[in-house]
Design a protein around this motif. Structure first.
Motif, mmCIF file in Angstrom:
data_model
loop_
_atom_site.group_PDB
_atom_site.id
_atom_site.type_symbol
_atom_site.label_atom_id
_atom_site.label_comp_id
_atom_site.label_asym_id
_atom_site.label_seq_id
_atom_site.Cartn_x
_atom_site.Cartn_y
_atom_site.Cartn_z
ATOM 1 N N THR A 164 13.550 -0.582 -6.039
ATOM 2 C CA THR A 164 12.463 -0.659 -5.070
ATOM 3 C C THR A 164 12.202 -2.129 -4.749
ATOM 4 O O THR A 164 12.170 -2.968 -5.642
ATOM 5 C CB THR A 164 11.196 0.045 -5.589
ATOM 6 O OG1 THR A 164 10.193 0.063 -4.567
ATOM 7 C CG2 THR A 164 10.620 -0.625 -6.828
ATOM 8 N N GLN A 165 12.041 -2.424 -3.478
ATOM 9 C CA GLN A 165 11.902 -3.810 -3.025
ATOM 10 C C GLN A 165 10.469 -4.290 -3.204
ATOM 11 O O GLN A 165 9.520 -3.623 -2.775
ATOM 12 C CB GLN A 165 12.302 -3.932 -1.559
ATOM 13 C CG GLN A 165 12.102 -5.313 -0.956
ATOM 14 C CD GLN A 165 13.092 -6.333 -1.495
ATOM 15 O OE1 GLN A 165 14.289 -6.076 -1.558
ATOM 16 N NE2 GLN A 165 12.587 -7.507 -1.879
ATOM 17 N N VAL A 166 10.350 -5.452 -3.800
ATOM 18 C CA VAL A 166 9.064 -6.137 -3.905
ATOM 19 C C VAL A 166 9.200 -7.474 -3.191
ATOM 20 O O VAL A 166 10.089 -8.260 -3.510
ATOM 21 C CB VAL A 166 8.652 -6.363 -5.369
ATOM 22 C CG1 VAL A 166 7.413 -7.252 -5.444
ATOM 23 C CG2 VAL A 166 8.384 -5.021 -6.048
ATOM 24 N N THR A 167 8.327 -7.708 -2.228
ATOM 25 C CA THR A 167 8.338 -8.958 -1.485
ATOM 26 C C THR A 167 6.953 -9.592 -1.576
ATOM 27 O O THR A 167 5.953 -8.958 -1.231
ATOM 28 C CB THR A 167 8.710 -8.730 -0.010
ATOM 29 O OG1 THR A 167 9.981 -8.087 0.067
ATOM 30 C CG2 THR A 167 8.768 -10.056 0.734
ATOM 31 N N VAL A 168 6.926 -10.836 -2.051
ATOM 32 C CA VAL A 168 5.669 -11.562 -2.202
ATOM 33 C C VAL A 168 5.675 -12.724 -1.229
ATOM 34 O O VAL A 168 6.534 -13.603 -1.305
ATOM 35 C CB VAL A 168 5.484 -12.067 -3.636
ATOM 36 C CG1 VAL A 168 4.112 -12.733 -3.785
ATOM 37 C CG2 VAL A 168 5.641 -10.928 -4.635
ATOM 38 N N SER A 169 4.722 -12.724 -0.312
ATOM 39 C CA SER A 169 4.647 -13.777 0.685
ATOM 40 C C SER A 169 3.714 -14.890 0.211
ATOM 41 O O SER A 169 2.740 -14.647 -0.503
ATOM 42 C CB SER A 169 4.149 -13.213 2.015
ATOM 43 O OG SER A 169 2.838 -12.700 1.873
ATOM 44 N N SER A 170 4.030 -16.087 0.632
ATOM 45 C CA SER A 170 3.214 -17.239 0.200
ATOM 46 C C SER A 170 2.071 -17.497 1.161
ATOM 47 O O SER A 170 1.978 -16.919 2.223
ATOM 48 C CB SER A 170 4.097 -18.478 0.103
ATOM 49 O OG SER A 170 4.736 -18.719 1.336
#
Length: 118
Positions: A112-118
């Motif tokens: 499962t994709q986890v994307t954390v934006s800054s």
């Protein structure tokens, strides 16, 4: 047939939280070793957190104090609670169940994709 299905990934801002779930069929988490791994683009898959059948828990240094692995025996589901997320946590997260009795085995979910934006 063993099947592991992850869910709970998504896009979140830095500092936010997500909880990943891994539901199992064909195998019982409580009597097996389980782990969460992740793989970022261009990098090797790495261990994030693990829990042995005996209850020993370990975490990668990079996630200690922020991530928590747990399980719900009744639901045969393992979780990864991720707090204080950072952009470097961005990766595909995989659930893994493994053992050696009666022979070595290792099963993986689809990720499962986890994307954390800054």
């Amino acid at each position: 047939q063993v099947q592991l299905v992850e869910s709970g990934g998504g896009l979140v801002q830095a500092g936010g939280s997500l909880r990943l779930s891994c539901a199992a069929s064909g195998i019982i988490f409580s009597t097996n070793n389980m782990a969460w791994y992740r793989q970022a683009p261009g990098k090797q898959r790495e261990l994030v957190a693990g829990r042995t059948s005996g209850g020993t828990i370990n975490y990668a240094d990079s996630v200690k104090g922020r991530f928590t692995i747990s399980r719900d025996t009744a639901k045969n589901t393992v979780y990864l609670q991720m707090n204080s997320l950072r952009p470097e946590d961005t990766a595909v997260y995989y659930c893994n169940v493994y053992g050696s009795v009666p022979k070595i085995y290792s099963y993986w979910g689809q990720g499962t994709q986890v994307t954390v934006s800054s």
